[in-house]
Design a protein around this motif. Structure first.
Motif, PDB file in Angstrom:
ATOM      1  N   PHE A 464      -0.306  73.600 -31.266  1.00  0.00           N
ATOM      2  CA  PHE A 464       0.569  74.554 -30.425  1.00  0.00           C
ATOM      3  C   PHE A 464      -0.698  75.763 -30.318  1.00  0.00           C
ATOM      4  O   PHE A 464      -1.260  75.749 -31.508  1.00  0.00           O
ATOM      5  CB  PHE A 464       1.451  75.757 -31.391  1.00  0.00           C
ATOM      6  CG  PHE A 464       2.936  75.153 -30.726  1.00  0.00           C
ATOM      7  CD1 PHE A 464       3.478  75.960 -30.182  1.00  0.00           C
ATOM      8  CD2 PHE A 464       3.749  73.639 -31.532  1.00  0.00           C
ATOM      9  CE1 PHE A 464       5.290  75.231 -29.592  1.00  0.00           C
ATOM     10  CE2 PHE A 464       4.930  73.130 -31.158  1.00  0.00           C
ATOM     11  CZ  PHE A 464       5.931  74.223 -30.187  1.00  0.00           C
ATOM     12  N   THR A 465      -0.986  76.219 -29.382  1.00  0.00           N
ATOM     13  CA  THR A 465      -2.375  77.236 -29.121  1.00  0.00           C
ATOM     14  C   THR A 465      -1.956  78.573 -30.554  1.00  0.00           C
ATOM     15  O   THR A 465      -0.993  78.569 -30.850  1.00  0.00           O
ATOM     16  CB  THR A 465      -2.193  77.775 -28.225  1.00  0.00           C
ATOM     17  OG1 THR A 465      -0.903  78.686 -27.758  1.00  0.00           O
ATOM     18  CG2 THR A 465      -2.594  76.940 -26.702  1.00  0.00           C
ATOM     19  N   THR A 466      -2.875  79.141 -30.196  1.00  0.00           N
ATOM     20  CA  THR A 466      -2.520  79.920 -31.654  1.00  0.00           C
ATOM     21  C   THR A 466      -2.583  81.115 -30.974  1.00  0.00           C
ATOM     22  O   THR A 466      -1.645  81.877 -31.821  1.00  0.00           O
ATOM     23  CB  THR A 466      -4.274  80.892 -31.843  1.00  0.00           C
ATOM     24  OG1 THR A 466      -4.216  81.422 -32.436  1.00  0.00           O
ATOM     25  CG2 THR A 466      -4.900  81.492 -30.543  1.00  0.00           C
ATOM     26  N   GLU A 467      -1.625  81.408 -29.900  1.00  0.00           N
ATOM     27  CA  GLU A 467      -0.498  82.003 -28.740  1.00  0.00           C
ATOM     28  C   GLU A 467       0.677  81.541 -29.134  1.00  0.00           C
ATOM     29  O   GLU A 467       1.725  82.286 -28.374  1.00  0.00           O
ATOM     30  CB  GLU A 467      -1.611  81.851 -28.113  1.00  0.00           C
ATOM     31  CG  GLU A 467      -0.036  83.814 -26.969  1.00  0.00           C
ATOM     32  CD  GLU A 467      -0.376  85.204 -28.094  1.00  0.00           C
ATOM     33  OE1 GLU A 467       0.877  86.475 -27.738  1.00  0.00           O
ATOM     34  OE2 GLU A 467      -1.549  85.029 -29.120  1.00  0.00           O
ATOM     35  N   GLY A 468       0.899  80.432 -29.981  1.00  0.00           N
ATOM     36  CA  GLY A 468       2.614  79.456 -30.013  1.00  0.00           C
ATOM     37  C   GLY A 468       2.514  79.484 -28.998  1.00  0.00           C
ATOM     38  O   GLY A 468       3.748  78.644 -28.233  1.00  0.00           O
ATOM     39  N   HIS A 469       1.637  78.153 -27.405  1.00  0.00           N
ATOM     40  CA  HIS A 469       2.048  78.388 -25.703  1.00  0.00           C
ATOM     41  C   HIS A 469       2.129  76.845 -26.770  1.00  0.00           C
ATOM     42  O   HIS A 469       1.036  75.679 -26.741  1.00  0.00           O
ATOM     43  CB  HIS A 469       1.234  78.319 -25.189  1.00  0.00           C
ATOM     44  CG  HIS A 469       1.161  80.135 -24.609  1.00  0.00           C
ATOM     45  ND1 HIS A 469       2.362  79.940 -25.181  1.00  0.00           N
ATOM     46  CD2 HIS A 469       0.502  80.621 -24.664  1.00  0.00           C
ATOM     47  CE1 HIS A 469       2.029  81.613 -24.114  1.00  0.00           C
ATOM     48  NE2 HIS A 469       1.299  82.177 -24.368  1.00  0.00           N
ATOM     49  N   PRO A 470       3.175  75.139 -26.366  1.00  0.00           N
ATOM     50  CA  PRO A 470       2.829  74.365 -26.817  1.00  0.00           C
ATOM     51  C   PRO A 470       1.416  73.489 -25.224  1.00  0.00           C
ATOM     52  O   PRO A 470       1.725  73.698 -23.995  1.00  0.00           O
ATOM     53  CB  PRO A 470       3.989  73.241 -26.112  1.00  0.00           C
ATOM     54  CG  PRO A 470       4.714  74.335 -25.440  1.00  0.00           C
ATOM     55  CD  PRO A 470       4.305  76.026 -25.645  1.00  0.00           C
ATOM     56  N   LEU A 471       1.320  72.228 -26.001  1.00  0.00           N
ATOM     57  CA  LEU A 471      -0.063  71.446 -24.894  1.00  0.00           C
ATOM     58  C   LEU A 471       0.202  70.604 -25.577  1.00  0.00           C
ATOM     59  O   LEU A 471       0.328  70.032 -26.523  1.00  0.00           O
ATOM     60  CB  LEU A 471      -0.994  71.952 -24.638  1.00  0.00           C
ATOM     61  CG  LEU A 471      -1.610  73.248 -24.404  1.00  0.00           C
ATOM     62  CD1 LEU A 471      -3.210  73.417 -24.548  1.00  0.00           C
ATOM     63  CD2 LEU A 471      -1.250  73.851 -23.044  1.00  0.00           C
ATOM     64  N   PRO A 472       0.677  69.317 -24.647  1.00  0.00           N
ATOM     65  CA  PRO A 472       0.675  68.130 -25.290  1.00  0.00           C
ATOM     66  C   PRO A 472      -0.390  67.253 -25.254  1.00  0.00           C
ATOM     67  O   PRO A 472      -1.650  67.445 -24.915  1.00  0.00           O
ATOM     68  CB  PRO A 472       1.514  67.463 -23.335  1.00  0.00           C
ATOM     69  CG  PRO A 472       0.715  68.613 -22.821  1.00  0.00           C
ATOM     70  CD  PRO A 472       0.623  69.639 -23.097  1.00  0.00           C
ATOM     71  N   VAL A 473      -0.475  66.430 -26.430  1.00  0.00           N
ATOM     72  CA  VAL A 473      -1.139  65.898 -26.678  1.00  0.00           C
ATOM     73  C   VAL A 473      -1.224  64.468 -26.068  1.00  0.00           C
ATOM     74  O   VAL A 473      -0.015  62.761 -25.853  1.00  0.00           O
ATOM     75  CB  VAL A 473      -1.147  65.354 -28.185  1.00  0.00           C
ATOM     76  CG1 VAL A 473      -2.192  64.329 -28.668  1.00  0.00           C
ATOM     77  CG2 VAL A 473      -1.092  66.046 -29.225  1.00  0.00           C
ATOM     78  N   LEU A 474      -2.151  64.103 -24.729  1.00  0.00           N
ATOM     79  CA  LEU A 474      -2.159  63.112 -24.206  1.00  0.00           C
ATOM     80  C   LEU A 474      -3.508  62.023 -24.779  1.00  0.00           C
ATOM     81  O   LEU A 474      -4.458  62.981 -24.599  1.00  0.00           O
ATOM     82  CB  LEU A 474      -2.122  63.569 -22.812  1.00  0.00           C
ATOM     83  CG  LEU A 474      -1.520  64.491 -22.687  1.00  0.00           C
ATOM     84  CD1 LEU A 474      -1.486  65.622 -20.755  1.00  0.00           C
ATOM     85  CD2 LEU A 474       0.023  63.690 -22.568  1.00  0.00           C
ATOM     86  N   SER A 475      -3.205  60.624 -24.297  1.00  0.00           N
ATOM     87  CA  SER A 475      -4.109  59.836 -23.991  1.00  0.00           C
ATOM     88  C   SER A 475      -5.538  60.255 -23.568  1.00  0.00           C
ATOM     89  O   SER A 475      -7.244  60.281 -23.425  1.00  0.00           O
ATOM     90  CB  SER A 475      -3.728  58.550 -24.377  1.00  0.00           C
ATOM     91  OG  SER A 475      -3.560  57.902 -23.488  1.00  0.00           O
TER      92      SER A 475
END
Length: 569
Positions: A464-475
């Motif tokens: 989650f970014t500092t504004e709470g937006h989810p970004l997926p952890v991708l290889s």
């Protein structure tokens, strides 16, 4: 025989009691999840009714503010003409809608933005705020909209949000055109950097851009965004003191510090957060090395028991003994690092302050045990809810759900009005302020909802970014920038041909200077990072709990089966 019967009866009663307790907490979670859902939609629907497509809602007067262009402009200078806003709160709400399972409203919002949003406006905006709120919101929503596992927007979506994000990213780039590579804090979306623009910025402002701009580069294939953010981050790191501390404000032209006092609160907070999260998201060992050095310096020079004061970056001597509401993010970051006892210790102090005032005051003077005389407000900030969510995820201790319930009840009691949720101007009187910040929907409601229903995270791995937006952890994102985008004067950048130092995060060894027999005489440049418990979050012996991330002391397993919850270090 009688003894065995007693044991059997005890075990039966114990199992029955545990079953009843589990049923109680399951019912409690369902009830609290619904209360948070109602909070979110009360705020969201009032925004749509009274403020959309402007940026944010004014809940007391049921009107609006175009805060993206007004932020910091106390004299309301450089405001765009005939401007109807950038639908900031809608952008901030998109990922929360997905997490709450409202795919229909998410799709409706995505399509409206795809057809109506433009950044070709004569608006002077704050780079940091626009990056974390707008760019981050668009990128996260685009990823959610195109998730191959559950495509949330059907054929009508043609990557328009990514196109908008790229357009916004291009408008950011002129701000980095400085002798230092540190970006201006303010930029006009249409005309670039304004004449006689202020050259002062914050550590967060130029050191917390890497997640959103790095993700934009990975999605578009254009390395310029990540390269600009990375150059700024490296320049900032090169300006640290011999104690590995950074100040709060600096000049982007001269590269000189303006404010030497620093801490983990306003102006610096997300710098630490993004170093660690960038390592997780992009896999560059450099991010971990920087974070490790910075984290140890924070623990050495800022920490005083469970509290964190501020100190002079040059000497390490304490400057201001104060708690700021933004500091409440720190326990959540410590959970990600694996330092659960320290996280629990400081988190409980923030909870005590919340209980004392009913909400979290912006600034509390530790040396005088009193409120700051002017900064008595609470603008619906999410940081305590965020750390509570992370600590519950790490420990599964139901006490954190009780904290979540406390926060929810306080928000409904003190900040809910007919037209939405209002900020608090003075926590001693609970006088309200006519502003519902977009981060209330992006973060406060989101983290509270995830505390009681984390089904969104099942089989998924997000940062989650500092504004709470989810970004997926991708290889696929764990790649280096092309060498042509790596300035030759970054002398501390290690090229691939050099021997690579090991990371204790992967080797699970301790302490940071231990010689590693696997990699010869290389030193391990990392804090300890050993899992805190078994995969089901319950421990059965002390060996299950790993070690503390800083002291490397073994943690203890409590009688309730939780690791180090009451171990204060």
């Amino acid at each position: 025989m009688a003894f065995h019967l007693l044991v059997l009866l005890y075990l039966t009663f114990f199992n029955l009691s545990m079953s009843q307790l589990d049923s109680h907490w399951a019912a409690k979670r369902r009830h609290m999840k619904e209360k948070v859902r109602q909070m979110f939609y009360h705020a969201y629907e009032n925004y749509l009714t009274h403020a959309f497509p402007h940026d944010e809602l004014k809940p007391l007067t049921k009107s609006f503010t175009d805060s993206l262009s007004q932020l910091g402009n106390l004299k309301l200078e450089h405001l765009p003409q005939d401007y109807n806003g950038s639908a900031l709160t809608l952008i901030e709400s998109l990922s929360s809608l997905v997490i709450m399972g409202n795919n229909t409203e998410f799709e409706r919002g995505v399509l409206w933005l795809s057809e109506n949003l433009t950044f070709d406006v004569d608006a002077r905006i704050n780079l940091f705020e626009c990056n974390i709120r707008v760019l981050g919101g668009l990128i996260s929503a685009h990823i959610l909209a195109t998730d191959s596992a559950n495509r949330l927007v059907q054929g009508s979506y043609k990557n328009q949000l990514l196109t908008l994000a790229e357009d916004l990213g291009r408008r950011f780039l002129p701000s980095f055109d400085t002798p230092t590579g540190l970006p201006y804090a303010w930029i006009n979306l249409k005309h670039g950097v304004m004449e006689n623009e202020t050259t002062e910025t914050s550590t967060s402002g130029c050191g917390s851009l890497i997640l959103e701009m790095g993700a934009l580069s990975r999605l578009t294939g254009d390395p310029r965004y990540e390269a600009a953010a990375l150059r700024s981050l490296r320049k900032l790191w090169s300006m640290r003191s011999s104690l590995n501390l950074l100040g709060t404000t600096l000049d982007v032209i001269t590269g000189e510090w303006i404010e030497y006092s620093s801490g983990i609160g306003a102006g610096v907070d997300s710098f630490y957060e993004y170093l660690f999260k960038a390592f997780v998201l992009f896999g560059k060992e450099d991010y971990w090395r920087m974070f490790h050095s910075a984290y140890l310096a924070v623990q050495k020079y800022f920490r005083h028991g469970p509290w964190y004061h501020e100190a002079d970056m040059r000497t390490g001597k304490a400057t201001y003994w104060q708690l700021t509401s933004l500091q409440a993010f720190w326990p959540g970051l410590q959970v990600l690092v694996g330092d659960i006892p320290a996280a629990n210790s400081s988190h409980r102090e923030f909870v005590h302050v919340w209980e004392k005032f009913g909400v979290q005051p912006e600034r509390y003077l530790l040396d005088h045990q009193m409120l700051h005389p002017t900064e008595k407000y609470y603008p619906l900030r999410p940081e305590l809810a965020e750390s509570t969510f992370y600590l519950y995820q790490a420990t599964k201790d139901p006490w954190y759900m009780e904290v979540g319930e406390l926060i929810v009840n306080s928000l409904n009691l003190y900040t809910k009005v007919e037209g939405g949720f209002a900020s608090i101007r003075d926590v001693t009187t609970m006088q309200m302020e006519d502003h519902q910040h977009s981060f209330f929907l992006a973060e406060t409601c989101k983290y509270l909802y995830l505390l009681f229903d984390d089904s969104f995270l099942v089989d998924r791995n997000y940062i989650f970014t500092t504004e709470g937006h989810p970004l997926p952890v991708l290889s696929s994102w764990h790649e280096r920038l092309p060498e042509t985008y790596i300035p030759t004067n970054w002398t501390f950048f290690k090229v691939q041909t050099q021997r690579r130092k090991a990371s204790a995060m992967s080797l699970q060894v301790c302490p940071a200077t231990t010689l590693n027999p696997i990699h010869g005489d290389q030193q391990v440049e990392s804090a300890c990072h050993v899992p805190d418990a078994r995969s089901d979050h319950r421990c059965f012996s002390h060996d299950d709990c790993g070690v503390d991330a800083i002291s490397c002391r073994h943690r203890s397993c409590s009688i309730a089966g939780y690791c180090g919850l009451w171990l204060y270090i």
